[in-house]
Design a protein around this motif. Structure first.
Motif, PDB file in Angstrom:
ATOM      1  N   ARG A   5       0.826  -1.208   0.000  1.00  0.00           N
ATOM      2  CA  ARG A   5       0.000   0.000   0.000  1.00  0.00           C
ATOM      3  C   ARG A   5       0.856   1.251   0.000  1.00  0.00           C
ATOM      4  O   ARG A   5       0.562   2.222  -0.711  1.00  0.00           O
ATOM      5  N   GLU A   6       1.920   1.243   0.802  1.00  0.00           N
ATOM      6  CA  GLU A   6       2.791   2.420   0.878  1.00  0.00           C
ATOM      7  C   GLU A   6       3.504   2.678  -0.443  1.00  0.00           C
ATOM      8  O   GLU A   6       3.769   3.834  -0.792  1.00  0.00           O
TER       9      GLU A   6
ATOM     10  N   GLU B 239       2.283   2.489  -3.295  1.00  0.00           N
ATOM     11  CA  GLU B 239       1.359   3.230  -4.154  1.00  0.00           C
ATOM     12  C   GLU B 239       1.253   4.700  -3.763  1.00  0.00           C
ATOM     13  O   GLU B 239       0.757   5.513  -4.544  1.00  0.00           O
ATOM     14  N   GLU B 240       1.719   5.026  -2.565  1.00  0.00           N
ATOM     15  CA  GLU B 240       1.569   6.384  -2.043  1.00  0.00           C
ATOM     16  C   GLU B 240       2.887   7.143  -1.952  1.00  0.00           C
ATOM     17  O   GLU B 240       2.936   8.245  -1.407  1.00  0.00           O
ATOM     18  N   LEU B 241       3.961   6.572  -2.479  1.00  0.00           N
ATOM     19  CA  LEU B 241       5.275   7.215  -2.391  1.00  0.00           C
ATOM     20  C   LEU B 241       5.285   8.524  -3.190  1.00  0.00           C
ATOM     21  O   LEU B 241       4.666   8.615  -4.251  1.00  0.00           O
ATOM     22  N   PRO B 242       6.014   9.530  -2.710  1.00  0.00           N
ATOM     23  CA  PRO B 242       6.148  10.766  -3.495  1.00  0.00           C
ATOM     24  C   PRO B 242       6.916  10.498  -4.787  1.00  0.00           C
ATOM     25  O   PRO B 242       7.698   9.539  -4.877  1.00  0.00           O
TER      26      PRO B 242
ATOM     27  N   SER C 211       9.302   7.381  -5.874  1.00  0.00           N
ATOM     28  CA  SER C 211       8.759   6.339  -6.750  1.00  0.00           C
ATOM     29  C   SER C 211       9.329   6.377  -8.157  1.00  0.00           C
ATOM     30  O   SER C 211       9.507   5.334  -8.794  1.00  0.00           O
TER      31      SER C 211
END
Length: 268
Positions: free
Chosen positions: A177-178, A180-183, A187
């Protein structure tokens, strides 16, 4: 912040220190310097981290070469580094240390720089990362006591590596999940191989404890960095595998970030 970034980019583009630039404010920049400055600025605006643009970063007082094959060393990692150094200084003469998932080599090299008799092995699955680590060994004049090997943290190691007094690791621990949320700065630029720790973020802790405990001397130490909120689960993995938790420590932002544990002493 923008002014500081601009100064750092200008220093990199011109090959001069800030002091030299300030002393030469009336001089014109060459076309080559202007071209490099435009290139560096465009990369920064696109979100590329400053460390990759500069090609170097400092960690624990050491100048390190970095590129997109390794994670950028972060202040968070000082927590696990300090724990490892503290214990290494208490060990018997010439301790052997394995820095697993080494990346740039920042943790192992910091240990070698502070523990003057330590013999450190830097290990990573990525050949490209090991090339960076080798450059940093040379850059910091530690070739006499630091070596590199290719090794997979998720597979049993060769017994020919011998026994170590300590294994230290900052393994991949970002959850699915994390990821998918990385800056964008992470990413799009930093290696996912060094970030993703499985859906729950804990695959490498289970793998390292299961595979590499055999390389520890009786009573040896395992030192981990972990992500926010992972401390209890990482410690459970350790205690379930005959380790005793010695200390859990926090980073500069007062977030729990690292643990050191001792393998219950058994004769070989």
């Amino acid at each position: 912040m923008a002014g500081m970034l601009a100064r750092q980019l200008l220093c990199a583009a011109s090959g001069k220190s800030q002091e030299q630039i300030l002393a030469q404010t009336e001089n014109y920049a060459s076309e080559e310097v202007c071209r490099r400055m435009e290139e560096f600025t465009a990369r920064a605006v696109a979100g590329e981290p400053l460390a990759y643009i500069l090609g170097e970063w400092e960690f624990y007082g050491l100048p390190l070469y970095v590129d997109k094959n390794v994670l950028i060393p972060r202040d968070d990692t000082c927590a696990v580094t300090a724990l490892a150094i503290q214990k290494c200084l208490e060990l018997e003469k010439d301790p052997r240390i394995l820095d697993l998932c080494t990346g740039s080599g920042c943790v192992g090299l910091a240990i070698a720089s502070r523990v003057k008799d330590a013999r450190v092995t830097l290990a990573d699955i990525s050949k490209d990362a090991l090339m960076v680590a080798k450059k940093n060994i040379t850059r910091n004049h530690l070739a006499g006591r630091v070596t590199c090997i290719q090794a997979d943290a998720m597979k049993k190691p060769s017994p020919f590596l011998g026994k170590f007094d300590m294994i230290v690791s900052n393994p991949p621990y970002i959850t699915g999940r994390e990821m998918e949320e990385l800056p964008i700065s992470v990413s799009n630029y930093e290696p996912h191989l060094a970030l993703f720790g499985g859906e729950d973020g804990l695959e490498f802790y289970r793998g390292i404890v299961g595979n590499y405990t055999s390389l520890l001397k009786p009573g040896g130490y395992l030192c981990f960095e972990f992500g926010m909120g992972q401390g209890d689960e990482v410690c459970q993995i350790l205690t379930d595998n005959q380790y005793t938790i010695l200390e859990r420590s926090r980073d500069y932002n007062d977030r729990e970030r690292a643990v050191i544990a001792q393998l219950d002493r058994k004769d070989d």
